[in-house]
Motif scaffolding. Structure first.
Motif, short mmCIF file in Angstrom:
data_model
loop_
_atom_site.label_atom_id
_atom_site.label_comp_id
_atom_site.label_asym_id
_atom_site.label_seq_id
_atom_site.Cartn_x
_atom_site.Cartn_y
_atom_site.Cartn_z
N MET A 13 -17.72 -35.37 18.05
CA MET A 13 -18.36 -33.44 18.45
C MET A 13 -17.53 -33.38 20.51
SD MET A 13 -21.95 -32.26 19.03
CE MET A 13 -22.22 -32.46 17.03
N CYS A 14 -17.27 -32.45 20.16
CA CYS A 14 -17.01 -31.48 21.48
C CYS A 14 -17.58 -30.65 21.73
CB CYS A 14 -15.32 -31.74 21.72
SG CYS A 14 -14.28 -31.31 23.31
N ALA A 15 -17.73 -30.69 23.21
CA ALA A 15 -18.57 -29.58 24.00
C ALA A 15 -17.61 -28.73 24.39
CB ALA A 15 -20.20 -30.50 24.89
N HIS A 16 -17.35 -29.26 24.74
CA HIS A 16 -15.72 -28.23 24.99
C HIS A 16 -14.62 -27.41 24.56
CE1 HIS A 16 -18.05 -29.18 29.19
NE2 HIS A 16 -17.69 -30.60 28.40
N SER A 17 -13.98 -26.50 24.16
CA SER A 17 -12.85 -25.67 23.81
C SER A 17 -11.87 -26.56 23.77
CB SER A 17 -12.37 -24.60 24.51
OG SER A 17 -11.21 -23.43 23.86
N LEU A 18 -11.33 -26.58 23.19
CA LEU A 18 -9.82 -27.35 22.74
C LEU A 18 -9.23 -26.73 22.86
CD1 LEU A 18 -10.96 -29.91 19.76
CD2 LEU A 18 -11.24 -29.83 22.31
N LYS A 19 -9.02 -25.55 23.28
CA LYS A 19 -7.55 -24.92 23.07
C LYS A 19 -6.88 -24.66 23.55
CE LYS A 19 -9.91 -21.98 27.13
NZ LYS A 19 -10.27 -21.12 26.76
N TYR B 40 -17.15 -26.52 19.60
CA TYR B 40 -18.10 -25.30 19.79
C TYR B 40 -17.27 -24.51 20.44
CZ TYR B 40 -19.62 -28.23 16.17
OH TYR B 40 -20.18 -29.31 15.14
N ALA B 41 -16.71 -23.24 20.50
CA ALA B 41 -16.92 -22.04 21.33
C ALA B 41 -17.97 -21.75 22.60
CB ALA B 41 -15.63 -21.12 21.24
N TRP C 132 -22.81 -26.06 19.86
CA TRP C 132 -22.99 -27.47 19.77
C TRP C 132 -24.49 -27.96 20.07
CZ3 TRP C 132 -24.30 -30.02 23.90
CH2 TRP C 132 -24.12 -29.51 25.13
N LEU C 133 -25.40 -27.12 20.82
CA LEU C 133 -26.62 -27.53 20.89
C LEU C 133 -27.60 -27.45 19.73
CD1 LEU C 133 -27.27 -26.16 24.56
CD2 LEU C 133 -27.06 -28.76 24.14
N GLN C 134 -27.07 -26.70 19.20
CA GLN C 134 -27.71 -26.57 17.65
C GLN C 134 -27.33 -27.63 16.83
OE1 GLN C 134 -30.33 -24.47 17.09
NE2 GLN C 134 -30.81 -25.67 15.07
#
Length: 90
Positions: A1-7, A19-20, A25-27
């Protein structure tokens, strides 16, 4: 799980969830049970107590940063193996 954008990544790995929005992602973190989590203090404070938590990055909101330095190299690898072994023995 990545807390940052992968754009910025043209072909992200299919098994990495990104997750954007921070709330998304906190949920997901709040819903995890009985997992081994490597995360920052923000995520770890949101996670259920049934999870084994390993603080690996800033921000450090609860004061204690490291009692097991260095985190890298032979001692760091030993520390991580101890954490993983503790998780599997749970």
């Amino acid at each position: 799980m990545c807390a940052h954008s992968l754009k910025a990544i043209t072909e992200p790995a299919a098994d990495v969830e990104a997750y954007a929005e921070e709330g998304e992602w906190l949920q997901k973190i709040r819903e995890l049970r009985d997992k081994l989590l490597f995360a920052d203090d923000v995520a770890l404070t949101q996670a259920d107590a049934s999870n084994m938590k390993v603080l690996i990055s800033a921000p450090f909101m609860n004061g204690v940063v490291a009692t097991h330095l260095p985190f890298m190299g032979e001692k760091g690898a030993d520390f991580l193996l101890e954490q993983i072994q503790g998780y599997y023995q749970k």
